[in-house]
Write a protein that holds these residues in place. Structure first.
Motif, PDB file in Angstrom:
ATOM      1  N   THR A 112      -2.975   0.673  -5.103  1.00  0.00           N
ATOM      2  CA  THR A 112      -4.011  -0.099  -5.781  1.00  0.00           C
ATOM      3  C   THR A 112      -4.207  -1.432  -5.076  1.00  0.00           C
ATOM      4  O   THR A 112      -3.261  -1.994  -4.534  1.00  0.00           O
ATOM      5  CB  THR A 112      -3.579  -0.353  -7.249  1.00  0.00           C
ATOM      6  OG1 THR A 112      -3.381   0.902  -7.891  1.00  0.00           O
ATOM      7  CG2 THR A 112      -4.604  -1.148  -8.018  1.00  0.00           C
ATOM      8  N   ASP A 113      -5.411  -1.942  -5.112  1.00  0.00           N
ATOM      9  CA  ASP A 113      -5.686  -3.285  -4.601  1.00  0.00           C
ATOM     10  C   ASP A 113      -5.276  -4.272  -5.697  1.00  0.00           C
ATOM     11  O   ASP A 113      -6.071  -4.615  -6.574  1.00  0.00           O
ATOM     12  CB  ASP A 113      -7.170  -3.423  -4.255  1.00  0.00           C
ATOM     13  CG  ASP A 113      -7.516  -4.788  -3.695  1.00  0.00           C
ATOM     14  OD1 ASP A 113      -6.652  -5.703  -3.710  1.00  0.00           O
ATOM     15  OD2 ASP A 113      -8.671  -4.956  -3.255  1.00  0.00           O
ATOM     16  N   TRP A 114      -4.031  -4.713  -5.630  1.00  0.00           N
ATOM     17  CA  TRP A 114      -3.502  -5.566  -6.688  1.00  0.00           C
ATOM     18  C   TRP A 114      -4.169  -6.931  -6.701  1.00  0.00           C
ATOM     19  O   TRP A 114      -4.302  -7.547  -7.762  1.00  0.00           O
ATOM     20  CB  TRP A 114      -1.980  -5.678  -6.581  1.00  0.00           C
ATOM     21  CG  TRP A 114      -1.332  -4.362  -6.847  1.00  0.00           C
ATOM     22  CD1 TRP A 114      -0.631  -3.584  -5.962  1.00  0.00           C
ATOM     23  CD2 TRP A 114      -1.382  -3.611  -8.069  1.00  0.00           C
ATOM     24  NE1 TRP A 114      -0.237  -2.420  -6.576  1.00  0.00           N
ATOM     25  CE2 TRP A 114      -0.676  -2.408  -7.862  1.00  0.00           C
ATOM     26  CE3 TRP A 114      -1.948  -3.844  -9.318  1.00  0.00           C
ATOM     27  CZ2 TRP A 114      -0.522  -1.444  -8.859  1.00  0.00           C
ATOM     28  CZ3 TRP A 114      -1.800  -2.883 -10.320  1.00  0.00           C
ATOM     29  CH2 TRP A 114      -1.099  -1.706 -10.084  1.00  0.00           C
ATOM     30  N   ASP A 115      -4.602  -7.413  -5.554  1.00  0.00           N
ATOM     31  CA  ASP A 115      -5.304  -8.699  -5.537  1.00  0.00           C
ATOM     32  C   ASP A 115      -6.609  -8.606  -6.325  1.00  0.00           C
ATOM     33  O   ASP A 115      -6.969  -9.530  -7.055  1.00  0.00           O
ATOM     34  CB  ASP A 115      -5.563  -9.165  -4.101  1.00  0.00           C
ATOM     35  CG  ASP A 115      -4.279  -9.562  -3.396  1.00  0.00           C
ATOM     36  OD1 ASP A 115      -3.345 -10.039  -4.087  1.00  0.00           O
ATOM     37  OD2 ASP A 115      -4.201  -9.400  -2.171  1.00  0.00           O
TER      38      ASP A 115
END
Length: 119
Positions: free
Chosen positions: A25-28
């Motif tokens: 996942t793109d946690w940012d």
């Protein structure tokens, strides 16, 4: 109602956080979504409600926060993400410990238990 020790047990002993944070996942982007006015305002208001009506964090709540931080950091190597989760879990544990029924906090916990990062 869940207790701080039950939350700690879920963090330490089962796949509560692994189920969420082992995803690619793109946690940012997920953290950015939490900066929306609606989410940030609801989180801040819930935090204010809990901290203004409860005694300060004790050892059990600090244990929950520390365990959550370490687990998420171990999985993701993302210190910011680990800090957000630690704050969430601390807020949830403090509310539970003091038997406060706050809808937003209940929904935070529900998201985590359903395998979703609240945003």
């Amino acid at each position: 109602m869940t207790t701080a020790s039950e939350i700690l047990s879920r963090i330490s002993g089962d796949i509560l956080l692994e189920r969420i944070f082992k995803k690619n996942t793109d946690w940012d982007a997920k953290l950015d979504a939490r900066d929306s006015f609606e989410f940030d305002h609801a989180w801040s208001m819930s935090h204010e409600k809990v901290t203004s009506s409860c005694p300060p964090e004790d050892g059990s709540v600090r244990e929950v926060r520390e365990a959550a931080y370490k687990k998420v950091y171990q999985i993701t190597k993302n210190a910011d993400l680990a800090a957000y989760v630690s704050d969430d879990m601390g807020l949830i544990a403090l509310a539970c410990k003091n038997k406060l029924d706050v809808e937003f906090i209940n929904n935070l916990w529900k998201s985590y238990t359903q395998g979703e990062f609240p945003a």
